[in-house]
Design a protein around this motif. Sequence first.
Motif, PDB file in Angstrom:
ATOM      1  N   LYS A 178       0.893  -1.421   0.024  1.00  0.00           N
ATOM      2  CA  LYS A 178       0.085  -0.221  -0.062  1.00  0.00           C
ATOM      3  C   LYS A 178       0.900   1.289  -0.287  1.00  0.00           C
ATOM      4  CE  LYS A 178      -3.648   2.329   2.515  1.00  0.00           C
ATOM      5  NZ  LYS A 178      -4.614   2.207   3.762  1.00  0.00           N
ATOM      6  N   THR A 179       1.889   1.418   0.780  1.00  0.00           N
ATOM      7  CA  THR A 179       2.647   2.568   0.714  1.00  0.00           C
ATOM      8  C   THR A 179       3.410   2.648  -0.343  1.00  0.00           C
ATOM      9  OG1 THR A 179       4.266   1.501   2.207  1.00  0.00           O
ATOM     10  CG2 THR A 179       2.607   2.548   3.621  1.00  0.00           C
ATOM     11  N   LEU A 180       4.316   1.753  -0.770  1.00  0.00           N
ATOM     12  CA  LEU A 180       4.940   1.639  -2.093  1.00  0.00           C
ATOM     13  C   LEU A 180       3.919   2.031  -3.260  1.00  0.00           C
ATOM     14  CD1 LEU A 180       7.248   1.300  -3.529  1.00  0.00           C
ATOM     15  CD2 LEU A 180       6.751  -1.263  -3.994  1.00  0.00           C
ATOM     16  N   GLU A 181       2.462   1.652  -3.013  1.00  0.00           N
ATOM     17  CA  GLU A 181       1.632   2.245  -4.110  1.00  0.00           C
ATOM     18  C   GLU A 181       1.449   3.715  -4.026  1.00  0.00           C
ATOM     19  OE1 GLU A 181      -1.417  -1.680  -5.116  1.00  0.00           O
ATOM     20  OE2 GLU A 181      -1.736  -0.240  -3.797  1.00  0.00           O
ATOM     21  N   GLU A 182       1.320   4.148  -2.664  1.00  0.00           N
ATOM     22  CA  GLU A 182       1.283   5.617  -2.710  1.00  0.00           C
ATOM     23  C   GLU A 182       2.456   6.225  -3.140  1.00  0.00           C
ATOM     24  OE1 GLU A 182       0.424   5.923   1.661  1.00  0.00           O
ATOM     25  OE2 GLU A 182      -1.491   5.127   1.527  1.00  0.00           O
ATOM     26  N   LEU A 183       3.706   5.941  -2.949  1.00  0.00           N
ATOM     27  CA  LEU A 183       4.708   6.511  -3.611  1.00  0.00           C
ATOM     28  C   LEU A 183       4.690   6.652  -5.136  1.00  0.00           C
ATOM     29  CD1 LEU A 183       7.653   7.782  -3.273  1.00  0.00           C
ATOM     30  CD2 LEU A 183       8.618   5.337  -3.241  1.00  0.00           C
ATOM     31  N   GLY A 184       4.412   5.399  -5.775  1.00  0.00           N
ATOM     32  CA  GLY A 184       4.395   5.267  -7.163  1.00  0.00           C
ATOM     33  C   GLY A 184       3.422   6.363  -7.693  1.00  0.00           C
ATOM     34  N   ARG A 185       2.178   6.471  -6.828  1.00  0.00           N
ATOM     35  CA  ARG A 185       1.242   7.553  -7.228  1.00  0.00           C
ATOM     36  C   ARG A 185       1.581   9.140  -7.327  1.00  0.00           C
ATOM     37  NH1 ARG A 185      -2.573   4.051  -4.178  1.00  0.00           N
ATOM     38  NH2 ARG A 185      -3.498   2.572  -5.627  1.00  0.00           N
ATOM     39  N   VAL A 186       2.873   9.179  -6.748  1.00  0.00           N
ATOM     40  CA  VAL A 186       3.199  10.913  -6.605  1.00  0.00           C
ATOM     41  C   VAL A 186       3.648  11.325  -8.095  1.00  0.00           C
ATOM     42  CG1 VAL A 186       4.921  12.357  -5.774  1.00  0.00           C
ATOM     43  CG2 VAL A 186       4.090  10.475  -4.261  1.00  0.00           C
ATOM     44  N   GLN A 187       2.918  12.334  -8.248  1.00  0.00           N
ATOM     45  CA  GLN A 187       3.035  12.934  -9.697  1.00  0.00           C
ATOM     46  C   GLN A 187       4.250  13.904  -9.617  1.00  0.00           C
ATOM     47  OE1 GLN A 187      -0.413  14.789 -11.068  1.00  0.00           O
ATOM     48  NE2 GLN A 187       0.318  14.679 -13.365  1.00  0.00           N
ATOM     49  N   LEU A 188       5.379  13.473 -10.466  1.00  0.00           N
ATOM     50  CA  LEU A 188       6.567  14.379 -10.567  1.00  0.00           C
ATOM     51  C   LEU A 188       6.450  15.517 -11.517  1.00  0.00           C
ATOM     52  CD1 LEU A 188       9.294  11.573 -10.488  1.00  0.00           C
ATOM     53  CD2 LEU A 188       8.210  12.886  -8.532  1.00  0.00           C
ATOM     54  N   SER A 189       5.477  15.384 -12.511  1.00  0.00           N
ATOM     55  CA  SER A 189       5.268  16.605 -13.369  1.00  0.00           C
ATOM     56  C   SER A 189       3.929  16.043 -14.420  1.00  0.00           C
ATOM     57  CB  SER A 189       6.371  16.633 -14.499  1.00  0.00           C
ATOM     58  OG  SER A 189       6.795  15.376 -15.249  1.00  0.00           O
ATOM     59  N   LYS A 190       3.592  16.709 -15.291  1.00  0.00           N
ATOM     60  CA  LYS A 190       2.240  16.397 -16.004  1.00  0.00           C
ATOM     61  C   LYS A 190       2.432  15.008 -16.597  1.00  0.00           C
ATOM     62  CE  LYS A 190       3.177  18.707 -20.297  1.00  0.00           C
ATOM     63  NZ  LYS A 190       2.788  20.054 -21.231  1.00  0.00           N
ATOM     64  N   SER A 191       3.658  14.602 -17.163  1.00  0.00           N
ATOM     65  CA  SER A 191       3.601  13.319 -17.777  1.00  0.00           C
ATOM     66  C   SER A 191       4.251  12.216 -16.861  1.00  0.00           C
ATOM     67  CB  SER A 191       4.434  13.658 -18.867  1.00  0.00           C
ATOM     68  OG  SER A 191       4.082  14.605 -19.917  1.00  0.00           O
ATOM     69  N   PHE A 192       4.772  12.265 -15.578  1.00  0.00           N
ATOM     70  CA  PHE A 192       5.527  11.400 -14.967  1.00  0.00           C
ATOM     71  C   PHE A 192       5.357  11.032 -13.719  1.00  0.00           C
ATOM     72  CE2 PHE A 192       8.172  13.149 -18.562  1.00  0.00           C
ATOM     73  CZ  PHE A 192       8.577  11.925 -19.237  1.00  0.00           C
ATOM     74  N   PHE A 193       5.159   9.951 -13.192  1.00  0.00           N
ATOM     75  CA  PHE A 193       4.837   9.713 -11.885  1.00  0.00           C
ATOM     76  C   PHE A 193       6.309   8.826 -11.320  1.00  0.00           C
ATOM     77  CE2 PHE A 193       0.718  10.348 -13.744  1.00  0.00           C
ATOM     78  CZ  PHE A 193      -0.011  10.577 -12.655  1.00  0.00           C
ATOM     79  N   LYS A 194       6.357   8.981  -9.890  1.00  0.00           N
ATOM     80  CA  LYS A 194       7.365   8.188  -9.358  1.00  0.00           C
ATOM     81  C   LYS A 194       7.481   6.581  -9.799  1.00  0.00           C
ATOM     82  CE  LYS A 194      11.074   7.740  -6.736  1.00  0.00           C
ATOM     83  NZ  LYS A 194      12.236   8.116  -7.256  1.00  0.00           N
ATOM     84  N   ARG A 195       6.311   6.053  -9.850  1.00  0.00           N
ATOM     85  CA  ARG A 195       6.564   4.588 -10.343  1.00  0.00           C
ATOM     86  C   ARG A 195       7.283   4.488 -11.777  1.00  0.00           C
ATOM     87  NH1 ARG A 195       3.840   0.189 -12.943  1.00  0.00           N
ATOM     88  NH2 ARG A 195       3.698  -1.529 -11.383  1.00  0.00           N
ATOM     89  N   ASP A 196       7.092   5.425 -12.655  1.00  0.00           N
ATOM     90  CA  ASP A 196       7.787   5.591 -13.763  1.00  0.00           C
ATOM     91  C   ASP A 196       9.456   5.181 -13.854  1.00  0.00           C
ATOM     92  OD1 ASP A 196       5.409   5.905 -15.447  1.00  0.00           O
ATOM     93  OD2 ASP A 196       5.745   7.948 -15.067  1.00  0.00           O
TER      94      ASP A 196
END
Length: 209
Positions: A8-26
């Motif tokens: 769950k907490t790793l999913e939350e990190l992955g959902r963080v939007q770094l810019s309009k096109s990119f998320f941390k999970r990328d």
Amino acid sequence: MKSPASVKTLEELGRVQLSKSFFKRDFLYSEISQIEKIPNIPDDPDLAIAAGRVLCENVLEPIQEGLGRIAIRSAYRSCAVNAKGAENKNQNNCSRNEANYAGHIWDRRDADGCMGATACIVVTSFLPYYEQTKHWQALAWWIHDNVPGYSHMYFCPKLAAFNINWHERPEKRIDSYVEPKGCLTKPGMDNFDGSNEAEYREFSMEYHR
């Protein structure tokens, strides 16, 4: 944010939007992590997010806006993943951890206390031109002229992939493992200032057809 310790907490990190096109999970996938079964999870997520946001907003987004989709080959590495890669540098192309702080290791400041982040990317629109010409310099000079936020680029032979770094104290340097190997430009060289449009005009014309 604490270092994730559950799905769950790793999913939350992955959902963080770094810019309009990119998320941390990328930026979390790593072949070393997969094969060696070492989690590629930041110890300091807040620092990794802060550095990643500037990399995305100041470097990756301008490249994607100008040249179309970019593919992430590798990016963030945890200290444990990078250390494992550095054990066999010839196979995994990882420098020792201290040399990669504020580089691929986004959640550690470097020896000078500076923040930075690196991603290895492929500009997919550049591939046909590169396969025909091997003129990797066209892409390097386009970025140099059009993306002032970069700190360092290092080009590789396969897919014209390259490491591109944002750093609080930018080097403004371009190097290559592709012929001609070595430094293409850096501050103080005769070719550093001014327009290099002639180097990428042919590629630019093909891209904008």
